[in-house]
Design an enzyme around this catalytic site. Sequence first.
Site, PDB file in Angstrom:
ATOM      1  N   ASP A   1      26.049  47.353  38.041  1.00  0.00           N
ATOM      2  CA  ASP A   1      24.710  46.901  37.653  1.00  0.00           C
ATOM      3  C   ASP A   1      24.519  45.431  37.981  1.00  0.00           C
ATOM      4  OD1 ASP A   1      22.744  46.814  34.561  1.00  0.00           O
ATOM      5  OD2 ASP A   1      22.161  47.169  36.652  1.00  0.00           O
TER       6      ASP A   1
ATOM      7  N   LYS B   1      22.420  44.008  43.805  1.00  0.00           N
ATOM      8  CA  LYS B   1      22.347  45.350  44.436  1.00  0.00           C
ATOM      9  C   LYS B   1      23.015  45.386  45.811  1.00  0.00           C
ATOM     10  CE  LYS B   1      20.504  45.828  40.662  1.00  0.00           C
ATOM     11  NZ  LYS B   1      21.471  46.124  39.569  1.00  0.00           N
TER      12      LYS B   1
ATOM     13  N   ASP C   1      23.469  51.775  38.572  1.00  0.00           N
ATOM     14  CA  ASP C   1      22.087  51.599  38.110  1.00  0.00           C
ATOM     15  C   ASP C   1      21.204  51.199  39.290  1.00  0.00           C
ATOM     16  OD1 ASP C   1      20.279  49.382  35.859  1.00  0.00           O
ATOM     17  OD2 ASP C   1      19.963  51.482  36.335  1.00  0.00           O
ATOM     18  N   ASN C   2      19.907  51.453  39.178  1.00  0.00           N
ATOM     19  CA  ASN C   2      18.891  50.917  40.105  1.00  0.00           C
ATOM     20  C   ASN C   2      18.969  51.421  41.534  1.00  0.00           C
ATOM     21  OD1 ASN C   2      19.907  48.131  38.367  1.00  0.00           O
ATOM     22  ND2 ASN C   2      17.860  48.961  38.043  1.00  0.00           N
TER      23      ASN C   2
ATOM     24  N   GLU D   1      13.792  50.420  33.521  1.00  0.00           N
ATOM     25  CA  GLU D   1      13.812  50.092  32.094  1.00  0.00           C
ATOM     26  C   GLU D   1      12.447  49.580  31.613  1.00  0.00           C
ATOM     27  OE1 GLU D   1      16.134  49.145  34.294  1.00  0.00           O
ATOM     28  OE2 GLU D   1      16.387  47.006  34.345  1.00  0.00           O
TER      29      GLU D   1
HETATM   30  C1  LIG Z   1      28.261  38.155  43.569  1.00  0.00           C
HETATM   31  C2  LIG Z   1      28.429  39.574  43.102  1.00  0.00           C
HETATM   32  N1  LIG Z   1      29.368  39.621  42.017  1.00  0.00           N
HETATM   33  C3  LIG Z   1      29.047  39.425  40.719  1.00  0.00           C
HETATM   34  N2  LIG Z   1      30.064  39.256  39.840  1.00  0.00           N
HETATM   35  C4  LIG Z   1      29.795  39.064  38.525  1.00  0.00           C
HETATM   36  N3  LIG Z   1      28.545  39.019  38.010  1.00  0.00           N
HETATM   37  C5  LIG Z   1      27.524  39.173  38.866  1.00  0.00           C
HETATM   38  C6  LIG Z   1      27.710  39.405  40.236  1.00  0.00           C
HETATM   39  N4  LIG Z   1      26.491  39.565  40.822  1.00  0.00           N
HETATM   40  C7  LIG Z   1      25.570  39.430  39.840  1.00  0.00           C
HETATM   41  N5  LIG Z   1      26.193  39.189  38.661  1.00  0.00           N
HETATM   42  C8  LIG Z   1      25.551  39.037  37.356  1.00  0.00           C
HETATM   43  O1  LIG Z   1      24.987  40.306  37.030  1.00  0.00           O
HETATM   44  C9  LIG Z   1      23.624  40.142  36.617  1.00  0.00           C
HETATM   45  C10 LIG Z   1      22.731  40.547  37.726  1.00  0.00           C
HETATM   46  C11 LIG Z   1      22.219  41.764  37.787  1.00  0.00           C
HETATM   47  C12 LIG Z   1      21.328  42.138  38.928  1.00  0.00           C
HETATM   48  N6  LIG Z   1      20.407  43.158  38.471  1.00  0.00           N
HETATM   49  C13 LIG Z   1      19.183  43.206  39.008  1.00  0.00           C
HETATM   50  O2  LIG Z   1      18.842  42.459  39.899  1.00  0.00           O
HETATM   51  C14 LIG Z   1      18.231  44.181  38.433  1.00  0.00           C
HETATM   52  C15 LIG Z   1      16.885  44.031  38.748  1.00  0.00           C
HETATM   53  C16 LIG Z   1      15.918  44.896  38.236  1.00  0.00           C
HETATM   54  C17 LIG Z   1      14.512  44.713  38.593  1.00  0.00           C
HETATM   55  C18 LIG Z   1      13.711  45.806  38.907  1.00  0.00           C
HETATM   56  C19 LIG Z   1      12.366  45.635  39.253  1.00  0.00           C
HETATM   57  C20 LIG Z   1      11.820  44.358  39.249  1.00  0.00           C
HETATM   58  F1  LIG Z   1      10.534  44.181  39.558  1.00  0.00           F
HETATM   59  C21 LIG Z   1      12.615  43.257  38.934  1.00  0.00           C
HETATM   60  C22 LIG Z   1      13.960  43.427  38.607  1.00  0.00           C
HETATM   61  C23 LIG Z   1      16.295  45.927  37.358  1.00  0.00           C
HETATM   62  C24 LIG Z   1      17.664  46.072  37.047  1.00  0.00           C
HETATM   63  O3  LIG Z   1      18.097  47.062  36.195  1.00  0.00           O
HETATM   64  C25 LIG Z   1      18.641  45.228  37.576  1.00  0.00           C
HETATM   65  O4  LIG Z   1      19.955  45.454  37.256  1.00  0.00           O
HETATM   66  C26 LIG Z   1      23.480  38.668  36.299  1.00  0.00           C
HETATM   67  O5  LIG Z   1      23.892  38.420  34.980  1.00  0.00           O
HETATM   68  C27 LIG Z   1      24.403  38.040  37.331  1.00  0.00           C
HETATM   69  O6  LIG Z   1      24.854  36.758  36.921  1.00  0.00           O
HETATM   70 MG   LIG Z   2      20.164  47.373  36.320  1.00  0.00          MG
END
Ligand SMILES: CCNc1ncnc2c1ncn2[C@@H]1O[C@H](/C=C/CNC(=O)c2cc(-c3ccc(F)cc3)cc(O)c2O)[C@@H](O)[C@H]1O
Ligand SMILES: [Mg+2]
Length: 214
Positions: A141, A144, A169-170, A199
């Site tokens: 999650d 993406k 997810d997603n 969500e």
């Molecule tokens: C560099 C990759 N490795 C990573 N290692 C550890 N943590 C990571 C990592 N990437 C991202 N993260 C963390 O995970 C989280 C990011 C999640 C990304 N999720 C999304 O972009 C997302 C986005 C949407 C969404 C859907 C429609 C929209 F209009 C706007 C947003 C819905 C979701 O359910 C999502 O999960 C943050 O806390 C980030 O700091």
């Molecule tokens: Mg998600």
Amino acid sequence: TQTTRPQRMLAAVQKNATRGDPRSVVKAIDQFCRQKEWAMNVGDEKGCILDSVVTEVNPETVLELGTYCGYSTVRIASLLPPQAKLITLEFNPGNAAIARQVIAWAGLEDKVELVEGASGDFIPKMKEMFGIKTFDLVFLDHWKDRYLPDTKLMEECGLLRKGSILLADNVICPGTPDYLEYIRNSPRYKSQFFKSHLEYTKVEDGLEKSIFLG
Ligand SMILES: CCNc1ncnc2c1ncn2[C@@H]1O[C@H](/C=C/CNC(=O)c2cc(-c3ccc(F)cc3)cc(O)c2O)[C@@H](O)[C@H]1O
Ligand SMILES: [Mg+2]
């Protein structure tokens, strides 16, 4: 000074949820996201699908990629058997700090190891850091465009065994096209799509459950 959305979400948990009651923490976050501010937690509709997969797999070892505020961490950890371990990776320090407090409010800190760092750096260290041989369940999650590279990395690191489950997810919104293409066409996985909604909205989304065949 201005607070962040995760900080406001934590405040809603501390105000409306009962300490040590994971379900009340989940409910407080869902209410905050429905009534106050949308946030990218897996949410209640997809969360029920997540719950059913966790219950079915009954995993001893779980890896979560992308803790964010700890909503799915709390849902998963609250369903684990006594000795089970959930390792969750979060590389944003602000989000990690909020997630730790959400997990603590739910009383689940003994079941959860929150590692502050990037999946690409820590997936290769899982064995040496936690004595984990393989993961029974992985919940993806995070960013993406990292689902596919991190899945390949888990394969290379031998963290998946015959029967390991990946739940992503997603896969519709925002979408993970390269991951879906790979996982659905690979002879090493058997995949199943669970249609749902983004969500807290009526927008189409869903979870992809894939079994690693070894
Ligand atoms: C560099 C990759 N490795 C990573 N290692 C550890 N943590 C990571 C990592 N990437 C991202 N993260 C963390 O995970 C989280 C990011 C999640 C990304 N999720 C999304 O972009 C997302 C986005 C949407 C969404 C859907 C429609 C929209 F209009 C706007 C947003 C819905 C979701 O359910 C999502 O999960 C943050 O806390 C980030 O700091
Ligand atoms: Mg998600």
